[in-house]
Motif scaffolding. Structure first.
Motif, PDB file in Angstrom:
ATOM      1  N   SER A 221      -4.954  -3.643  -0.987  1.00  0.00           N
ATOM      2  CA  SER A 221      -3.648  -3.314  -1.574  1.00  0.00           C
ATOM      3  C   SER A 221      -3.164  -1.920  -1.163  1.00  0.00           C
TER       4      SER A 221
ATOM      5  N   THR B  34      -0.477  -1.719   1.601  1.00  0.00           N
ATOM      6  CA  THR B  34       0.699  -2.587   1.555  1.00  0.00           C
ATOM      7  C   THR B  34       1.766  -1.966   0.652  1.00  0.00           C
TER       8      THR B  34
ATOM      9  N   SER C 198       8.663  -5.164  -3.505  1.00  0.00           N
ATOM     10  CA  SER C 198       8.143  -4.299  -2.447  1.00  0.00           C
ATOM     11  C   SER C 198       9.186  -3.244  -2.108  1.00  0.00           C
TER      12      SER C 198
ATOM     13  N   HIS D 234      -6.605 -12.253   4.552  1.00  0.00           N
ATOM     14  CA  HIS D 234      -5.435 -11.545   5.085  1.00  0.00           C
ATOM     15  C   HIS D 234      -5.420 -11.660   6.610  1.00  0.00           C
TER      16      HIS D 234
ATOM     17  N   GLY E 101      -0.416  -5.841   5.079  1.00  0.00           N
ATOM     18  CA  GLY E 101       0.748  -4.983   4.879  1.00  0.00           C
ATOM     19  C   GLY E 101       1.805  -5.158   5.952  1.00  0.00           C
TER      20      GLY E 101
END
Ligand code: NAD
Length: 358
Positions: A125, A128, A143, A177, A234
């Motif tokens: 995290s 990102t 975001s 990811h 990210g």
């Protein structure tokens, strides 16, 4: 000769420090950001680590808030904001996993204060610009540039205490990811290189951590892999795997990393036939067909394999499948209700997945 076709590559501006002992550089980085007094954030179990870090900051210390918790509830953020105001803090240092990073992001989203993040899991995290939070049981995601932490300090010493089962599931969460980054619609050759390198790091590190959780080389490799995989998360859009995990987690309140690790072989098997070329680097790392090879890998590192073991009942699978196909999103293989229901059944049973058409 590898010759990329046309691509667009966008990268986040974060500053990253990596290395054993780099925790000692938090103060220097706080000052570098122009922060005069920083609030240290942790979960309750990591409060002692946070207190030591706050102590080491000397005059740069505003205080500590050790109430970070899963799913970033807005009421916890409001409590932390009150501490920020009361202590006169103008920056935060988040020491912990994705839950603590989430709290720091939630504070930054509301105040614009700079963040230094010291990750202690492999969730990713910290690199990102995405924040997920919950209010009255409803999860929302947003975001923006103010959410992306300014500085990340990866000190593998802090991950030495991460229990091995959590290291395994957190590592598989990171690998997810990378795998989805390989077939992302907005991927780039650089993200594919990062993803492949991240997958190799975890392929090498996780079996060694299973043998010995204090293996420093393996810890270093895993945290390096976490950075690489997080950077992919990210930089590019996620697809069927992340969406299905969010649907499952949101509807049934399941633990984050375990859900990702159980679902991974199944979601990747679901798209593998439609993204064979894009997933070829992963097949080189783990084996071909990739879905079955990932199942073998997760089994070998002792990861949980069955949704049933998370308390999911077979009756709940229909509802999850219905929900997953109501808000369609891009996937290399489009989502169809029957295919997703079958995928969920396999994940519930813990079967070795078989790729469509294989
Ligand atoms: P977590 O932060 O909830 O940590 C799990 C537990 O492990 C906590 O009790 C924590 O205190 C403890 N812990 C963490 N590091 C430890 C260490 N080194 N030693 C001992 N104990 C340790 O778990 P997580 O998987 O890192 O994060 C999950 C959360 O992060 C989820 O809410 C997820 O949605 C979010 N997340 C967000 C993004 C994003 O880009 N926005 C990306 C990944 C994850």
């Amino acid at each position: 000769m590898s010759r990329p076709s046309a691509f667009t590559h966008t990268a986040g501006p974060a500053r990253v420090l990596f290395g054993r002992g780099s925790l000692g550089r938090v103060g220097e980085e706080v000052e570098r950001l122009g922060v005069r007094r920083a609030l240290v954030l942790t979960t309750p179990p990591q409060a002692d680590d946070g207190a030591r870090l706050a102590q080491s900051l000397g005059n740069l210390r505003a205080g500590q808030f050790a109430g970070a918790t899963m799913h970033t509830p807005v009421e916890v953020t409001l409590e932390a904001l009150e501490v920020l105001r009361r202590t006169g803090a103008d920056g935060v240092v988040s020491l912990g996993g994705g839950s603590t990073t989430g709290l720091g992001k939630a504070i930054a989203a509301r105040t614009g204060v700079p963040q230094v993040v010291v990750p202690t899991t492999y969730a990713g995290s910290e690199v990102t610009a995405v924040l997920g939070e919950t209010e009255n049981g409803v999860k929302t995601t947003r975001s923006g540039p103010e959410i992306l932490p300014e500085t990340v300090i990866y000190d593998p010493v802090l991950s030495d205490t991460l229990p091995v089962p959590l290291s395994v599931t957190s590592g598989l969460n990171a690998m997810a990811h990378a795998l989805e980054g390989l077939y992302a619609r907005d991927g780039s050759p650089i993200y594919s290189v990062l993803a492949t390198e991240g997958l190799k790091s975890f392929r090498d590190a996780l079996p060694r951590l299973l043998e010995d959780g204090s293996d420093q080389d393996a810890r270093d490799a895993a945290l390096y892999g976490a950075w690489l995989c997080g950077t992919v998360l990210g930089g590019v859009g996620m697809s069927v795997h992340h969406k299905l995990c969010h649907t499952l987690g949101g509807r049934l309140d399941l633990p984050h990393a375990e859900t990702h690790s159980i679902m991974l072989p199944h979601t990747i098997a679901y798209v593998a036939g439609a993204a064979r070329t894009e997933l070829a680097p992963a097949a080189q790392v783990f084996g071909d067909p990739i879905g079955g090879a990932l199942h073998d890998f997760t089994t070998s590192v002792g990861a949980p394999l069955r949704l049933a073991d998370l308390g999911v009942t077979e009756l709940e699978l229909d509802g999850v499948a219905d929900l997953a196909v109501t808000a369609p999103y891009w996937s290399p293989r489009p989502l169809d209700r029957d295919g997703i229901r079958e995928l969920l059944q396999n994940a519930w049973d813990g079967n070795r997945p078989v790729e469509a058409g294989a």
